[in-house]
Write a protein that holds these residues in place. Structure first.
Motif, PDB file in Angstrom:
ATOM      1  N   UNK A 169      -5.164 -12.614  -4.414  1.00  0.00           N
ATOM      2  CA  UNK A 169      -3.704 -12.457  -3.749  1.00  0.00           C
ATOM      3  C   UNK A 169      -2.582 -13.207  -4.303  1.00  0.00           C
ATOM      4  N   UNK A 170      -2.952 -13.986  -5.328  1.00  0.00           N
ATOM      5  CA  UNK A 170      -1.783 -15.063  -5.921  1.00  0.00           C
ATOM      6  C   UNK A 170      -1.784 -16.317  -5.368  1.00  0.00           C
ATOM      7  N   UNK A 171      -2.682 -16.464  -4.313  1.00  0.00           N
ATOM      8  CA  UNK A 171      -2.923 -17.792  -3.489  1.00  0.00           C
ATOM      9  C   UNK A 171      -4.054 -18.634  -4.209  1.00  0.00           C
ATOM     10  N   UNK A 172      -3.927 -19.993  -3.793  1.00  0.00           N
ATOM     11  CA  UNK A 172      -5.138 -20.808  -4.299  1.00  0.00           C
ATOM     12  C   UNK A 172      -6.499 -20.568  -3.572  1.00  0.00           C
ATOM     13  N   UNK A 173      -7.733 -20.470  -4.375  1.00  0.00           N
ATOM     14  CA  UNK A 173      -8.900 -20.001  -3.617  1.00  0.00           C
ATOM     15  C   UNK A 173      -9.913 -21.084  -4.107  1.00  0.00           C
ATOM     16  N   UNK A 174     -10.967 -21.170  -3.593  1.00  0.00           N
ATOM     17  CA  UNK A 174     -12.268 -21.967  -4.089  1.00  0.00           C
ATOM     18  C   UNK A 174     -13.609 -21.090  -3.398  1.00  0.00           C
ATOM     19  N   UNK A 175     -14.748 -21.350  -4.059  1.00  0.00           N
ATOM     20  CA  UNK A 175     -15.480 -20.766  -3.337  1.00  0.00           C
ATOM     21  C   UNK A 175     -16.699 -21.798  -3.113  1.00  0.00           C
ATOM     22  N   UNK A 176     -17.364 -21.485  -1.804  1.00  0.00           N
ATOM     23  CA  UNK A 176     -18.430 -22.447  -1.494  1.00  0.00           C
ATOM     24  C   UNK A 176     -19.810 -22.015  -1.613  1.00  0.00           C
ATOM     25  N   UNK A 177     -20.795 -22.646  -2.082  1.00  0.00           N
ATOM     26  CA  UNK A 177     -21.792 -22.143  -2.621  1.00  0.00           C
ATOM     27  C   UNK A 177     -22.601 -21.545  -1.209  1.00  0.00           C
ATOM     28  N   UNK A 178     -23.452 -20.363  -1.218  1.00  0.00           N
ATOM     29  CA  UNK A 178     -24.116 -19.828  -0.204  1.00  0.00           C
ATOM     30  C   UNK A 178     -25.099 -20.955   0.508  1.00  0.00           C
ATOM     31  N   UNK A 179     -25.869 -21.752  -0.361  1.00  0.00           N
ATOM     32  CA  UNK A 179     -26.449 -22.641   0.233  1.00  0.00           C
ATOM     33  C   UNK A 179     -26.214 -23.506   1.166  1.00  0.00           C
ATOM     34  N   UNK A 180     -24.748 -23.723   1.182  1.00  0.00           N
ATOM     35  CA  UNK A 180     -23.929 -24.588   2.163  1.00  0.00           C
ATOM     36  C   UNK A 180     -23.459 -23.842   3.313  1.00  0.00           C
ATOM     37  N   UNK A 181     -23.912 -22.273   3.172  1.00  0.00           N
ATOM     38  CA  UNK A 181     -22.848 -21.556   4.284  1.00  0.00           C
ATOM     39  C   UNK A 181     -24.007 -20.707   4.764  1.00  0.00           C
ATOM     40  N   UNK A 182     -24.895 -21.004   4.964  1.00  0.00           N
ATOM     41  CA  UNK A 182     -25.962 -20.124   5.536  1.00  0.00           C
ATOM     42  C   UNK A 182     -26.493 -19.027   4.883  1.00  0.00           C
ATOM     43  N   UNK A 183     -26.340 -19.017   3.667  1.00  0.00           N
ATOM     44  CA  UNK A 183     -26.724 -17.752   2.702  1.00  0.00           C
ATOM     45  C   UNK A 183     -25.446 -17.178   2.128  1.00  0.00           C
ATOM     46  N   UNK A 184     -24.430 -17.252   2.707  1.00  0.00           N
ATOM     47  CA  UNK A 184     -23.281 -16.424   2.713  1.00  0.00           C
ATOM     48  C   UNK A 184     -22.596 -17.077   1.735  1.00  0.00           C
ATOM     49  N   UNK A 185     -21.959 -16.378   0.433  1.00  0.00           N
ATOM     50  CA  UNK A 185     -20.984 -16.893  -0.296  1.00  0.00           C
ATOM     51  C   UNK A 185     -19.471 -16.744   0.259  1.00  0.00           C
ATOM     52  N   UNK A 186     -18.886 -17.841   0.523  1.00  0.00           N
ATOM     53  CA  UNK A 186     -17.620 -18.137   1.142  1.00  0.00           C
ATOM     54  C   UNK A 186     -16.459 -18.351   0.194  1.00  0.00           C
ATOM     55  N   UNK A 187     -15.587 -17.654   0.241  1.00  0.00           N
ATOM     56  CA  UNK A 187     -14.048 -18.121  -0.452  1.00  0.00           C
ATOM     57  C   UNK A 187     -13.354 -18.525   0.598  1.00  0.00           C
ATOM     58  N   UNK A 188     -12.859 -19.805  -0.064  1.00  0.00           N
ATOM     59  CA  UNK A 188     -11.517 -20.035   0.980  1.00  0.00           C
ATOM     60  C   UNK A 188     -10.236 -19.720   0.304  1.00  0.00           C
ATOM     61  N   UNK A 189      -9.170 -19.557   1.051  1.00  0.00           N
ATOM     62  CA  UNK A 189      -7.906 -19.238   0.663  1.00  0.00           C
ATOM     63  C   UNK A 189      -7.144 -19.898   1.135  1.00  0.00           C
ATOM     64  N   UNK A 190      -6.078 -20.688   0.404  1.00  0.00           N
ATOM     65  CA  UNK A 190      -5.011 -21.418   1.049  1.00  0.00           C
ATOM     66  C   UNK A 190      -3.841 -20.330   1.491  1.00  0.00           C
ATOM     67  N   UNK A 191      -3.525 -20.615   3.019  1.00  0.00           N
ATOM     68  CA  UNK A 191      -2.558 -19.848   3.624  1.00  0.00           C
ATOM     69  C   UNK A 191      -1.900 -20.820   4.567  1.00  0.00           C
ATOM     70  N   UNK A 192      -0.470 -20.587   4.325  1.00  0.00           N
ATOM     71  CA  UNK A 192       0.320 -21.498   5.203  1.00  0.00           C
ATOM     72  C   UNK A 192      -0.038 -21.699   6.840  1.00  0.00           C
ATOM     73  N   UNK A 193      -0.181 -20.373   7.230  1.00  0.00           N
ATOM     74  CA  UNK A 193      -0.711 -20.279   8.712  1.00  0.00           C
ATOM     75  C   UNK A 193      -2.136 -20.025   8.849  1.00  0.00           C
ATOM     76  N   UNK A 194      -3.160 -20.749   7.921  1.00  0.00           N
ATOM     77  CA  UNK A 194      -4.653 -20.682   7.998  1.00  0.00           C
ATOM     78  C   UNK A 194      -4.964 -21.617   8.796  1.00  0.00           C
ATOM     79  N   UNK A 195      -6.333 -21.721   8.858  1.00  0.00           N
ATOM     80  CA  UNK A 195      -6.750 -22.772   9.873  1.00  0.00           C
ATOM     81  C   UNK A 195      -6.490 -24.346   9.655  1.00  0.00           C
ATOM     82  N   UNK A 196      -6.816 -24.991  10.455  1.00  0.00           N
ATOM     83  CA  UNK A 196      -6.637 -26.541  10.391  1.00  0.00           C
ATOM     84  C   UNK A 196      -7.603 -27.220   9.809  1.00  0.00           C
TER      85      UNK A 196
END
Ligand code: CO
Length: 138
Positions: free
Chosen positions: A111-138
């Protein structure tokens, strides 16, 4: 910390075939054009799915991590969930403090925004991507 589900990543051996499939399910107007992300050695295409998007991902070469995923799942399949966060650096700091495994450093995602991935081992077996969004979570 986490905000809304931005998209669900779906690996596919054929974006062309997947675009036809999702055009039948969601309507042709919901399916975007496919484009290459050479840095990540993938071709992607977004599908509007009402309250979220699907990110269709096809590897551009065997060097892509998606190629490894398809070697294990030849028909394709769900690859990752992407959640929005308001401040990616703060989220990484908080998650690292809790022992979560952050994969690499932030980079620009599809999406042209900053992202990073979290290892599934830390996320209950799910590969998780975090995307920076101005109105995202806190
Ligand atoms: Co994604």
């Amino acid at each position: 910390m986490f905000g809304r589900l931005n998209h669900v990543g779906v690996a596919t051996p054929s974006i062309a075939g997947a675009r036809e499939h999702y055009a039948r399910l969601f309507g042709a107007a919901s399916v975007g054009e496919a484009f290459d992300l050479p840095d990540q050695s993938v071709k992607v295409c977004f599908v509007e799915a009402g309250n979220t998007q699907l990110e269709l991902i096809e590897p551009l070469s065997d060097a892509s991590p998606i190629a490894g995923f398809l070697a294990r799942n030849p028909a394709g399949g769900q690859h990752h969930l992407c959640f929005e966060v308001a401040d990616l650096d703060a989220a990484i700091t908080d998650l690292t403090a809790t022992g979560a495994r952050v994969l690499g450093t932030p980079r620009l995602g599809a999406h042209g925004t900053r992202i990073v991935f979290l290892h599934p081992q830390s996320m209950g077996g799910v590969l998780v991507e975090l995307m920076e969004a101005p109105d995202g979570g806190h």
